[in-house]
Design an enzyme around this catalytic site. Structure first.
Site, PDB file in Angstrom:
ATOM      1  N   LEU A 161       0.917  -0.935   0.057  1.00 41.07           N
ATOM      2  CA  LEU A 161       0.168   0.209  -0.485  1.00 41.07           C
ATOM      3  C   LEU A 161       1.160   1.413   0.095  1.00 41.07           C
ATOM      4  CD1 LEU A 161      -3.200  -1.193   2.670  1.00 41.07           C
ATOM      5  CD2 LEU A 161      -3.181  -1.171   0.251  1.00 41.07           C
ATOM      6  N   CYS A 170      -6.210  -6.870   1.435  1.00 38.58           N
ATOM      7  CA  CYS A 170      -5.033  -6.274   1.093  1.00 38.58           C
ATOM      8  C   CYS A 170      -4.252  -8.175   2.650  1.00 38.58           C
ATOM      9  CB  CYS A 170      -4.120  -5.313   1.757  1.00 38.58           C
ATOM     10  SG  CYS A 170      -2.479  -4.662   0.793  1.00 38.58           S
TER      11      CYS A 170
END
Length: 304
Positions: free
Chosen positions: A73, A131
């Protein structure tokens, strides 16, 4: 003349093709290569409240029929996305864009959705609870129906924009998690994110990725994506954004038959930056080949 238009959570799109978050930056990078207004929309780079450098390198590893990534990220943070990235995007993309938001606690998701709710430029909020490449958050919210519902319910209270919850395939029952999100107020779900994988360096005798594990994407995961979209379509009444291994117009039709209203394209963009444009150009003739006049008629067709 075939009709490629679809409606996703109340917003009409010229076609169902959406570059997936993390594979298309903030759009303007690709606008140097072609007119990105041909896209249905795109999901911009996953954004967190605070800036993130991401995971240590190496964080990309190739494998047969796909790739592993553990980028973690990396992004400039919410404030810079709003003050710098989105104004630059507005110069080259003139449709509603999908904001992909990620967090490590529920209040971070709430802060992001509240901020992005104020922006007319943003059409949909894609809330990433899937994620696999960050610690202390990310996928942990998407592996339990109760936690997925808590995130959904919390962000539902602060936004009127269409809310799409991005689900993890690293679970035993993705349909149950999708149903929990629907019951908590989600307008749609997107699936699948990457599958947890690993490669080991034979010379160094240790994992290739500094993170150890990474998310597997690419054509290898298409059958898994089709199966999970098919299962979720039977469990919920809200729209599904399908993704996972898509690289051709045929793949798009297959995911739509399984139940997807729109389709995200991820790893293919990293191999061929014109991938989404090429799929959009191929879509009409592929529809004609399979005798499809109206793309929306195809949604969930494999269930009938």
């Amino acid at each position: 003349m075939v009709n490629t238009k679809v409606t996703l959570c109340g917003i009409e799109m010229d076609n169902p093709i959406i570059p997936a978050s993390g594979t298309f930056g903030f759009g303007y990078e690709f606008a140097e290569l072609y007119d990105i207004n041909c896209l249905g929309t795109f999901s911009f780079k996953g954004t967190t409240v605070e800036p993130r450098f991401g995971n240590p390198t190496p964080r990309i590893a190739e494998c047969p029929s796909g790739m592993l990534n553990a980028v973690g990220l990396q992004n400039p943070g919410m404030e810079k996305v709003i003050s710098e990235e989105l104004p630059k995007l507005s110069q080259c993309f003139h449709k509603p864009v999908m904001a992909n938001v990620s967090g490590f606690a529920i209040d971070e998701y709430v802060t992001l959705c509240e901020k992005f709710d104020e922006l007319p430029q943003i059409g949909w909020l894609e809330v990433n609870i899937s994620c696999p490449n960050v610690h202390g958050g990310g996928m942990s919210f998407g592996t339990d129906p109760k936690m997925a519902a808590e995130v959904t319910s919390a962000v539902r209270k602060v936004t009127n924009k269409p809310l799409i919850i991005k689900l993890s395939p690293n679970v035993t029952d993705i349909a149950a998690i999708a149903k929990a999100c629907e019951d908590a107020g989600a307008d749609g779900v997107s699936l699948i994110n990457t599958l947890l994988g690993m490669r080991i360096d034979l010379k160094k005798k240790k994992p290739l990725l500094a993170n150890g594990t990474g998310g597997l994407s690419g054509s290898a995961i298409l059958p898994l994506a089709v199966r999970m979209v098919y299962q979720v379509y039977k469990a919920v009444k809200i729209p599904i954004v399908g993704m996972g291994g898509v690289s051709t117009a045929e793949d798009v039709l297959e995911l739509m038959l399984a139940g997807a209203t729109a389709v995200e394209v991820g790893a293919a963009n990293l191999v061929n930056p014109w991938a989404c444009r090429d799929i959009i150009n191929d879509l009409p003739k592929t529809m004609e080949k399979y005798h499809v006049n109206n793309l929306e008629d195809l949604i969930g067709g494999a269930h009938r």
